[in-house]
Scaffold this motif. Structure first.
Motif, PDB file in Angstrom:
ATOM      1  N   PRO A   1       0.806  -1.213   0.000  1.00  0.00           N
ATOM      2  CA  PRO A   1       0.000   0.000   0.000  1.00  0.00           C
ATOM      3  C   PRO A   1       0.843   1.270   0.000  1.00  0.00           C
ATOM      4  O   PRO A   1       0.334   2.347   0.202  1.00  0.00           O
ATOM      5  CB  PRO A   1      -0.794  -0.126   1.299  1.00  0.00           C
ATOM      6  CG  PRO A   1       0.084  -0.920   2.209  1.00  0.00           C
ATOM      7  CD  PRO A   1       0.832  -1.852   1.300  1.00  0.00           C
ATOM      8  N   TYR A   2       2.140   1.160  -0.174  1.00  0.00           N
ATOM      9  CA  TYR A   2       3.018   2.328  -0.138  1.00  0.00           C
ATOM     10  C   TYR A   2       3.165   2.932  -1.528  1.00  0.00           C
ATOM     11  O   TYR A   2       3.137   2.234  -2.541  1.00  0.00           O
ATOM     12  CB  TYR A   2       4.398   1.948   0.407  1.00  0.00           C
ATOM     13  CG  TYR A   2       4.352   1.511   1.847  1.00  0.00           C
ATOM     14  CD1 TYR A   2       4.272   2.434   2.880  1.00  0.00           C
ATOM     15  CD2 TYR A   2       4.374   0.162   2.177  1.00  0.00           C
ATOM     16  CE1 TYR A   2       4.210   2.029   4.206  1.00  0.00           C
ATOM     17  CE2 TYR A   2       4.324  -0.243   3.496  1.00  0.00           C
ATOM     18  CZ  TYR A   2       4.235   0.685   4.503  1.00  0.00           C
ATOM     19  OH  TYR A   2       4.175   0.279   5.805  1.00  0.00           O
ATOM     20  N   SER A   3       3.365   4.235  -1.557  1.00  0.00           N
ATOM     21  CA  SER A   3       3.578   4.944  -2.810  1.00  0.00           C
ATOM     22  C   SER A   3       4.964   4.637  -3.352  1.00  0.00           C
ATOM     23  O   SER A   3       5.875   4.292  -2.606  1.00  0.00           O
ATOM     24  CB  SER A   3       3.460   6.455  -2.586  1.00  0.00           C
ATOM     25  OG  SER A   3       2.201   6.777  -2.072  1.00  0.00           O
ATOM     26  N   THR A   4       5.127   4.813  -4.634  1.00  0.00           N
ATOM     27  CA  THR A   4       6.423   4.628  -5.274  1.00  0.00           C
ATOM     28  C   THR A   4       7.426   5.605  -4.678  1.00  0.00           C
ATOM     29  O   THR A   4       7.094   6.768  -4.420  1.00  0.00           O
ATOM     30  CB  THR A   4       6.285   4.850  -6.797  1.00  0.00           C
ATOM     31  OG1 THR A   4       5.350   3.890  -7.298  1.00  0.00           O
ATOM     32  CG2 THR A   4       7.611   4.704  -7.506  1.00  0.00           C
ATOM     33  N   ASN A   5       8.643   5.121  -4.426  1.00  0.00           N
ATOM     34  CA  ASN A   5       9.744   5.941  -3.891  1.00  0.00           C
ATOM     35  C   ASN A   5       9.386   6.605  -2.560  1.00  0.00           C
ATOM     36  O   ASN A   5       9.720   7.766  -2.327  1.00  0.00           O
ATOM     37  CB  ASN A   5      10.166   7.018  -4.894  1.00  0.00           C
ATOM     38  CG  ASN A   5      10.689   6.426  -6.182  1.00  0.00           C
ATOM     39  OD1 ASN A   5      11.231   5.331  -6.204  1.00  0.00           O
ATOM     40  ND2 ASN A   5      10.516   7.148  -7.271  1.00  0.00           N
ATOM     41  N   SER A   6       8.740   5.867  -1.663  1.00  0.00           N
ATOM     42  CA  SER A   6       8.292   6.477  -0.409  1.00  0.00           C
ATOM     43  C   SER A   6       8.906   5.863   0.849  1.00  0.00           C
ATOM     44  O   SER A   6       8.698   6.372   1.942  1.00  0.00           O
ATOM     45  CB  SER A   6       6.768   6.383  -0.307  1.00  0.00           C
ATOM     46  OG  SER A   6       6.365   5.024  -0.230  1.00  0.00           O
ATOM     47  N   VAL A   7       9.685   4.797   0.714  1.00  0.00           N
ATOM     48  CA  VAL A   7      10.183   4.053   1.871  1.00  0.00           C
ATOM     49  C   VAL A   7      11.710   4.106   1.903  1.00  0.00           C
ATOM     50  O   VAL A   7      12.358   3.938   0.873  1.00  0.00           O
ATOM     51  CB  VAL A   7       9.697   2.587   1.810  1.00  0.00           C
ATOM     52  CG1 VAL A   7      10.282   1.762   2.928  1.00  0.00           C
ATOM     53  CG2 VAL A   7       8.175   2.527   1.826  1.00  0.00           C
ATOM     54  N   ASP A   8      12.265   4.343   3.085  1.00  0.00           N
ATOM     55  CA  ASP A   8      13.724   4.405   3.229  1.00  0.00           C
ATOM     56  C   ASP A   8      14.369   3.032   3.363  1.00  0.00           C
ATOM     57  O   ASP A   8      15.415   2.774   2.784  1.00  0.00           O
ATOM     58  CB  ASP A   8      14.104   5.231   4.472  1.00  0.00           C
ATOM     59  CG  ASP A   8      13.735   6.690   4.330  1.00  0.00           C
ATOM     60  OD1 ASP A   8      14.089   7.293   3.304  1.00  0.00           O
ATOM     61  OD2 ASP A   8      13.093   7.225   5.251  1.00  0.00           O
ATOM     62  N   MET A   9      13.762   2.168   4.192  1.00  0.00           N
ATOM     63  CA  MET A   9      14.358   0.860   4.472  1.00  0.00           C
ATOM     64  C   MET A   9      13.268  -0.193   4.595  1.00  0.00           C
ATOM     65  O   MET A   9      12.178   0.095   5.086  1.00  0.00           O
ATOM     66  CB  MET A   9      15.131   0.894   5.797  1.00  0.00           C
ATOM     67  CG  MET A   9      16.337   1.785   5.797  1.00  0.00           C
ATOM     68  SD  MET A   9      17.210   1.751   7.387  1.00  0.00           S
ATOM     69  CE  MET A   9      16.041   2.564   8.451  1.00  0.00           C
ATOM     70  N   ILE A  10      13.606  -1.408   4.172  1.00  0.00           N
ATOM     71  CA  ILE A  10      12.730  -2.565   4.340  1.00  0.00           C
ATOM     72  C   ILE A  10      13.574  -3.672   4.956  1.00  0.00           C
ATOM     73  O   ILE A  10      14.680  -3.951   4.498  1.00  0.00           O
ATOM     74  CB  ILE A  10      12.148  -3.038   2.997  1.00  0.00           C
ATOM     75  CG1 ILE A  10      11.294  -1.938   2.377  1.00  0.00           C
ATOM     76  CG2 ILE A  10      11.353  -4.332   3.175  1.00  0.00           C
ATOM     77  CD1 ILE A  10      10.869  -2.219   0.950  1.00  0.00           C
TER      78      ILE A  10
END
Length: 145
Positions: free
Chosen positions: A1-10
């Motif tokens: 459910p996250y937007s493209t290019n929106s997360v720093d780390m997984i």
């Protein structure tokens, strides 16, 4: 459910092996989509090479891993224990460094093999918890880390 290019780390620990290779690749492509440029994915999976080497170095004795899953504990032979460690608990894929690196490459990442409690980003170690150092493979993927 996250937007493209929106997360720093997984951070994914002992999760990827529960998917087929095809579905695992889909998961990694989704990770790539949502990570920001410069972002990082850290994967921890059972290490097929490490477990086979452990078996060889310890004269086949994998009893040290009985607490990992019920299948390993109940296994009557060492080969059955190895199978339980690699395929038990609904595992659908097994990984060594080459296989995981190739999956990351196919998903659009540059892979970076790591060791227990080492990372390209110190923040990853602050916000995640590595486990099972005696049987895990640690790998990170990023755009340009």
């Amino acid at each position: 459910p996250y937007s493209t290019n929106s997360v720093d780390m997984i951070f994914s620990s002992h999760f990827l092996e529960h998917f087929s290779y095809e579905d695992g690749l889909k998961f990694l492509k989704e990770c790539r989509r949502v990570l920001k440029p410069g972002g990082l994915v850290r994967l921890v999976v059972p290490d097929a090479d490490l477990l086979v080497q452990y078996r060889c170095d310890n004269y086949g004795d994998l009893n040290d891993f009985n607490e990992i899953n019920d299948e390993c504990e109940k296994a009557k032979t060492q080969a059955a224990k190895l199978h339980a460690l690699l395929y038990g608990s609904d595992h659908k894929a097994i990984y060594d460094q080459e296989t995981l690196s190739e999956q990351l490459r196919e998903a659009g990442f540059v892979s970076h093999p790591q060791k227990f409690r080492t990372s390209v980003y110190s923040q990853m170690l602050i916000e995640s918890l590595d486990s099972f150092p005696c049987l895990s493979l640690y790998m990170e993927g990023g755009y340009s880390v």
